[in-house]
Motif scaffolding. Structure first.
Motif, PDB file in Angstrom:
ATOM      1  N   LEU A 218     -33.794  17.867  19.987  1.00  0.00           N
ATOM      2  CA  LEU A 218     -32.475  17.707  19.355  1.00  0.00           C
ATOM      3  C   LEU A 218     -31.622  18.970  19.401  1.00  0.00           C
ATOM      4  CD1 LEU A 218     -32.935  15.588  16.108  1.00  0.00           C
ATOM      5  CD2 LEU A 218     -32.190  14.870  18.362  1.00  0.00           C
ATOM      6  N   ARG A 219     -32.244  20.080  19.651  1.00  0.00           N
ATOM      7  CA  ARG A 219     -31.545  21.367  19.590  1.00  0.00           C
ATOM      8  C   ARG A 219     -30.246  21.333  20.411  1.00  0.00           C
ATOM      9  NH1 ARG A 219     -34.635  26.979  21.128  1.00  0.00           N
ATOM     10  NH2 ARG A 219     -33.250  28.361  19.978  1.00  0.00           N
ATOM     11  N   GLY A 220     -29.147  21.610  19.729  1.00  0.00           N
ATOM     12  CA  GLY A 220     -27.850  21.638  20.417  1.00  0.00           C
ATOM     13  C   GLY A 220     -27.272  20.262  20.709  1.00  0.00           C
ATOM     14  N   LYS A 221     -27.942  19.205  20.237  1.00  0.00           N
ATOM     15  CA  LYS A 221     -27.424  17.853  20.470  1.00  0.00           C
ATOM     16  C   LYS A 221     -27.112  17.197  19.131  1.00  0.00           C
ATOM     17  CE  LYS A 221     -30.163  17.060  24.678  1.00  0.00           C
ATOM     18  NZ  LYS A 221     -31.334  17.958  24.536  1.00  0.00           N
ATOM     19  N   ARG A 222     -26.556  15.992  19.171  1.00  0.00           N
ATOM     20  CA  ARG A 222     -26.281  15.216  17.955  1.00  0.00           C
ATOM     21  C   ARG A 222     -26.961  13.860  18.080  1.00  0.00           C
ATOM     22  NH1 ARG A 222     -24.220  16.748  13.116  1.00  0.00           N
ATOM     23  NH2 ARG A 222     -23.446  14.625  12.830  1.00  0.00           N
ATOM     24  N   VAL A 223     -27.498  13.371  16.979  1.00  0.00           N
ATOM     25  CA  VAL A 223     -28.066  12.017  17.023  1.00  0.00           C
ATOM     26  C   VAL A 223     -26.909  11.012  17.047  1.00  0.00           C
ATOM     27  CG1 VAL A 223     -30.230  12.634  15.917  1.00  0.00           C
ATOM     28  CG2 VAL A 223     -28.296  11.917  14.495  1.00  0.00           C
ATOM     29  N   ALA A 224     -27.143   9.895  17.736  1.00  0.00           N
ATOM     30  CA  ALA A 224     -26.098   8.868  17.866  1.00  0.00           C
ATOM     31  C   ALA A 224     -26.283   7.760  16.832  1.00  0.00           C
ATOM     32  CB  ALA A 224     -26.140   8.281  19.271  1.00  0.00           C
ATOM     33  N   ILE A 225     -27.449   7.723  16.188  1.00  0.00           N
ATOM     34  CA  ILE A 225     -27.723   6.679  15.196  1.00  0.00           C
ATOM     35  C   ILE A 225     -28.256   7.335  13.925  1.00  0.00           C
ATOM     36  CG2 ILE A 225     -28.177   4.774  16.817  1.00  0.00           C
ATOM     37  CD1 ILE A 225     -31.140   5.475  16.724  1.00  0.00           C
ATOM     38  N   ASP A 226     -28.257   6.599  12.811  1.00  0.00           N
ATOM     39  CA  ASP A 226     -28.810   7.101  11.550  1.00  0.00           C
ATOM     40  C   ASP A 226     -30.234   7.578  11.773  1.00  0.00           C
ATOM     41  OD1 ASP A 226     -26.873   6.929   9.700  1.00  0.00           O
ATOM     42  OD2 ASP A 226     -27.441   4.957   8.925  1.00  0.00           O
ATOM     43  N   THR A 227     -30.505   8.816  11.442  1.00  0.00           N
ATOM     44  CA  THR A 227     -31.843   9.364  11.683  1.00  0.00           C
ATOM     45  C   THR A 227     -32.349  10.023  10.401  1.00  0.00           C
ATOM     46  OG1 THR A 227     -31.316   9.707  14.006  1.00  0.00           O
ATOM     47  CG2 THR A 227     -33.183  10.945  13.140  1.00  0.00           C
TER      48      THR A 227
ATOM     49  N   TRP B  43     -35.419  23.739  10.339  1.00  0.00           N
ATOM     50  CA  TRP B  43     -34.819  22.805   9.372  1.00  0.00           C
ATOM     51  C   TRP B  43     -33.314  22.650   9.634  1.00  0.00           C
ATOM     52  CZ3 TRP B  43     -37.154  20.026   5.386  1.00  0.00           C
ATOM     53  CH2 TRP B  43     -36.287  19.436   4.472  1.00  0.00           C
ATOM     54  N   GLU B  44     -32.659  23.790   9.822  1.00  0.00           N
ATOM     55  CA  GLU B  44     -31.212  23.785  10.018  1.00  0.00           C
ATOM     56  C   GLU B  44     -30.822  23.176  11.368  1.00  0.00           C
ATOM     57  OE1 GLU B  44     -29.841  27.544   8.243  1.00  0.00           O
ATOM     58  OE2 GLU B  44     -28.182  27.359   9.681  1.00  0.00           O
ATOM     59  N   ILE B  45     -31.668  23.410  12.368  1.00  0.00           N
ATOM     60  CA  ILE B  45     -31.408  22.807  13.683  1.00  0.00           C
ATOM     61  C   ILE B  45     -31.393  21.286  13.554  1.00  0.00           C
ATOM     62  CG2 ILE B  45     -32.459  22.419  15.968  1.00  0.00           C
ATOM     63  CD1 ILE B  45     -33.394  25.399  15.799  1.00  0.00           C
ATOM     64  N   LEU B  46     -32.332  20.778  12.778  1.00  0.00           N
ATOM     65  CA  LEU B  46     -32.423  19.324  12.581  1.00  0.00           C
ATOM     66  C   LEU B  46     -31.218  18.800  11.812  1.00  0.00           C
ATOM     67  CD1 LEU B  46     -36.249  19.168  11.767  1.00  0.00           C
ATOM     68  CD2 LEU B  46     -35.146  18.133  13.757  1.00  0.00           C
ATOM     69  N   VAL B  47     -30.867  19.509  10.741  1.00  0.00           N
ATOM     70  CA  VAL B  47     -29.724  19.078   9.923  1.00  0.00           C
ATOM     71  C   VAL B  47     -28.435  19.131  10.753  1.00  0.00           C
ATOM     72  CG1 VAL B  47     -28.301  19.669   7.908  1.00  0.00           C
ATOM     73  CG2 VAL B  47     -30.807  19.677   7.722  1.00  0.00           C
ATOM     74  N   ASP B  48     -28.290  20.197  11.535  1.00  0.00           N
ATOM     75  CA  ASP B  48     -27.093  20.340  12.378  1.00  0.00           C
ATOM     76  C   ASP B  48     -26.998  19.232  13.428  1.00  0.00           C
ATOM     77  OD1 ASP B  48     -26.406  22.504  10.939  1.00  0.00           O
ATOM     78  OD2 ASP B  48     -26.902  24.000  12.468  1.00  0.00           O
ATOM     79  N   ALA B  49     -28.155  18.721  13.832  1.00  0.00           N
ATOM     80  CA  ALA B  49     -28.150  17.630  14.820  1.00  0.00           C
ATOM     81  C   ALA B  49     -27.824  16.290  14.167  1.00  0.00           C
ATOM     82  CB  ALA B  49     -29.510  17.565  15.515  1.00  0.00           C
ATOM     83  N   GLY B  50     -27.706  16.305  12.823  1.00  0.00           N
ATOM     84  CA  GLY B  50     -27.317  15.078  12.128  1.00  0.00           C
ATOM     85  C   GLY B  50     -28.451  14.326  11.469  1.00  0.00           C
ATOM     86  N   VAL B  51     -29.649  14.950  11.394  1.00  0.00           N
ATOM     87  CA  VAL B  51     -30.802  14.273  10.774  1.00  0.00           C
ATOM     88  C   VAL B  51     -30.674  14.349   9.251  1.00  0.00           C
ATOM     89  CG1 VAL B  51     -33.325  14.241  10.575  1.00  0.00           C
ATOM     90  CG2 VAL B  51     -32.251  14.935  12.731  1.00  0.00           C
ATOM     91  N   HIS B  52     -30.849  13.210   8.558  1.00  0.00           N
ATOM     92  CA  HIS B  52     -30.936  13.217   7.091  1.00  0.00           C
ATOM     93  C   HIS B  52     -32.343  13.660   6.715  1.00  0.00           C
ATOM     94  CE1 HIS B  52     -27.244  10.897   7.208  1.00  0.00           C
ATOM     95  NE2 HIS B  52     -27.847   9.945   7.901  1.00  0.00           N
ATOM     96  N   LEU B  53     -32.480  14.905   6.299  1.00  0.00           N
ATOM     97  CA  LEU B  53     -33.802  15.450   5.982  1.00  0.00           C
ATOM     98  C   LEU B  53     -33.946  15.550   4.475  1.00  0.00           C
ATOM     99  CD1 LEU B  53     -34.628  18.599   8.140  1.00  0.00           C
ATOM    100  CD2 LEU B  53     -35.982  16.525   7.935  1.00  0.00           C
ATOM    101  N   THR B  54     -35.129  15.239   3.957  1.00  0.00           N
ATOM    102  CA  THR B  54     -35.352  15.380   2.519  1.00  0.00           C
ATOM    103  C   THR B  54     -36.372  16.475   2.228  1.00  0.00           C
ATOM    104  OG1 THR B  54     -36.072  14.294   0.488  1.00  0.00           O
ATOM    105  CG2 THR B  54     -37.077  13.507   2.525  1.00  0.00           C
TER     106      THR B  54
END
Lengths: 196, 455
Positions: B343-352, B376-387
């Motif tokens: 995911l690094r440097g990309k964006r998710v296209a669907i709810d993740t 953690w931040e790389i994932l959040v920046d890619a649009g992942v809903h992380l808990t």
């Protein structure tokens, strides 16, 4: 429990997993709390997809099912180790599940709780009988007979597990057999055997 | 004897056992959680008496993890039932959600599902918490009231899931009657290609033998591929033995096993001694199969069962609505790291949605930096809903307000272990199981894709 179980059958296919028997959202119910035990019965088999199973095992608003016999294909009860699965069926009034094969943990939990007899059939039955037909399961003769057609299907003997279910589960059996001390609980007081 | 037979013989006090024997074995550890613990305690008290004591207070491990971050009052109550029992029995290992031993647990919906709500003892998903907290040891017998207890077979032990009644019996006696399973032998040869993960091995294997192909049996792994598999990889594989119907799955003991177990038992002050089992020359297997790891490709199990095997590259036509990373089998640090790599440097296209299995994993993802940026931040920046609230979460649906739960008829690709109808929530939803790499790439594409196109 009785050696002969008679009543309408409820028929399902292969790979009916524990999420379909009792969906995970109801696992907040604790089976050893009597009201919650009863409630589990109301949800038995409610995870089956509606398009494949338009008739519910337990009618909406009811705690018990009209089907004491469930007939299934292969691998019934696969998935989770949740004992809620045989308990939900037993609480709803299921006495016997006749399947082509069972998943291991469901089979064991059925026996350990004494909730129902997990009987394997010698051949596939689920394609040859329809939900609502009346049948008789005779555990001594190892047969399932469809009342209207008179068609007889052979069941594999339950062997060593039968006396455990007869006794009302693992603990009662172990006490009756002298393996652990104490008196066996009277079956009438045991949730799930209230109608037995 | 096979590895499983050797452990069971030892635990039964016998020189020899074979497949089909019924033996009474001594438990080393009994694990239970918030979904099956209250019922197990109920059985224990009903059968052994209100004042009965557990057979060994150091060997009962209680890990709330299933329905924790929910407003459902019964689920919150179930955690309180565990706490009460622990206090009454003096149980040593209880990984409570809250720090106050006299308190009660209530999830605060106003604070939301993402921000940390648990205390300092909470350990997250039981099957990952057990090894992290030093409760898995080679050669031992572990029973747990959860079918994925078989995950601990990664550590060269016999581990299997049991029901509440059996667990109530173990609580009182420390013993259980078991049938010795016949062993199926899988030789894992060679090395995985880049973009192919441990999850692909087990999805491939289940596809080979079928969804009930190992019912009542043990899976034993060996081969030149094993040394290349990390402990996380072995856990991913052993976890899903149950998805082929197996009683347990077991790996050989090696330096990696020792390193993990020794460091974890020392760190947590748990029992440090153990006796691994080594393979005998005269093992009896009911089935033998070789999996050439080099030849495996990213694999997907299609709805509605884990044996519906296809290659990811064949499923490009399957459009997705959601992606999910989490659970015991797919929510470990290495899973999230691979996810982030794609995911690094990309964006998710669907709810993740992302749910780390344990608080330790949350910590690792926040403290591991790539180019100055936490994973953690790389994932959040890619649009992942992380808990920050680890647990089983939406892997098994759970209460309606569970984070990531599939509440409508969506198509979801997931790193979890089951895809039965309704598994992640809605009865008409569909779940596709795949490796973290495949799930990440598919989240970017919005359809199922081969991750090797995205790395």
């Amino acid at each position: 429990m009785q050696a002969v179980i008679q009543g309408p059958v409820y028929v399902v296919g292969d790979n009916i997993d524990t999420d379909q028997i009792i969906p995970a959202e109801y696992l907040n119910l604790v089976p050893t709390i009597p009201e919650e035990y009863e409630k589990l019965g109301a949800y038995a088999l409610c995870g089956l997809p509606q398009d494949l199973y338009p008739v519910r095992y337990v009618q909406e608003g009811k705690l018990d099912s009209v089907y004491p016999i469930v007939i299934a294909g292969k691998n019934f009860g696969c998935g989770s180790s949740r004992e809620h699965a045989p308990i939900a069926l037993g609480s709803a009034g299921c006495k016997v599940v006749v399947a082509e094969s069972f998943a291991r943990i469901f089979f064991r939990n059925s026996v350990a709780t004494g909730e129902l007899y997990p009987c394997e059939s010698e051949n596939r039955i689920c394609d040859k009988v329809k939900t609502g037909e009346v049948a008789v399961v005779d555990l001594d003769a190892c047969t399932l007979t469809v009342s209207n057609s008179g068609k007889v299907f052979r069941l594999k003997p339950l062997g060593d597990v039968r006396p455990v279910v007869d006794a009302g589960g693992l603990f009662n059996y172990a006490r009756l057999a002298g393996m652990i001390s104490g008196e066996a609980r009277p079956k009438a007081n045991q949730p799930g055997n209230r109608t037995a | 004897m096979t590895l499983t037979e050797k452990i069971l013989a030892r635990a039964a006090g016998k020189a020899h056992v074979q497949a089909g024997d019924n033996v009474w074995v001594d438990a080393d550890i009994l694990m239970t959680h918030d979904v099956c613990g209250p019922g197990t305690i109920g059985v224990f008290k009903r059968e052994f008496g209100q004042n009965a004591k557990v057979w060994n207070k150091d060997r009962v491990v209680i890990i709330p993890d299933h329905y924790i971050f929910t407003c459902d009052p019964k689920s919150n109550r179930n955690v309180d039932i565990l706490r009460e029992f622990v206090r009454e029995q003096g149980i040593t290992y209880f990984y409570d959600v809250i720090d106050d031993p006299a308190g009660s647990w209530r999830f605060d919906p106003a604070a939301g599902p993402v921000k940390r709500q648990h205390g300092s003892h909470y350990a997250g998903v039981c099957h990952v918490a057990l090894p992290q907290k030093g409760h898995t040891r080679p050669g031992e017998v572990l029973f747990g009231t959860d079918s994925h207890t078989c995950m601990a077979g990664a550590f060269n032990e016999f581990a299997t899931g049991i029901g509440n009644t059996d667990a109530g019996f173990v609580l009182g006696t420390g013993k259980l009657l078991l049938k010795v399973p016949a062993t199926m032998h899988f030789r894992l040869e060679g090395k995985l290609q880049p973009g192919v993960m441990a999850k692909d091995i087990i999805l491939h294997l289940i596809g080979e033998i079928g969804f009930d192909g190992a019912t009542y049996r043990a899976l034993q792994f060996s081969g030149s591929g094993i040394p290349h598999l990390s402990m996380d990889d072995r856990m991913t594989i052993a976890n899903m033995a149950i998805e082929a119907g197996a009683k347990n799955g077991i790996f050989p003991f090696d330096g990696r096993t020792a390193e993990y177990v020794d460091s974890r038992t020392r760190l947590n002050g748990t029992k440090t001694t153990y006796d691994p089992v080594e393979p005998d020359p005269d093992q009896n297997f009911v089935f033998e199969h070789v999996i050439e790891l080099d030849k495996l490709e990213p694999t997907v199990a299609c709805h509605p069962d884990p044996a519906r095997r296809r290659l990811a590259k064949e499923l490009g036509h399957v459009k997705l609505d959601r992606a999910y990373i989490g659970s015991c089998t797919g929510g470990k640090t290495s899973d999230f790291v691979e996810f982030a790599r794609i995911l690094r440097g990309k964006r998710v296209a669907i709810d993740t949605f992302g749910v780390p299995a344990t608080p330790e994993i949350v910590h690792e993802l926040k403290s591991t930096r790539w180019g100055g940026k936490p994973v953690w931040e790389i994932l959040v920046d890619a649009g992942v809903h992380l808990t920050e609230n680890p647990g089983c979460a939406a892997c098994l649906g759970g209460p309606l307000d569970t984070f990531g739960r599939v509440n409508s008829p969506l198509k979801c690709i997931s790193t979890t272990n089951r895809n039965f109808p309704g598994r992640m929530g809605h009865k008409e939803s569909q779940v596709f199981l795949a490796s973290p790499a495949t799930v990440a790439a598919s989240a970017v594409a919005g359809r199922i894709v081969d991750p090797r196109e995205y790395s």
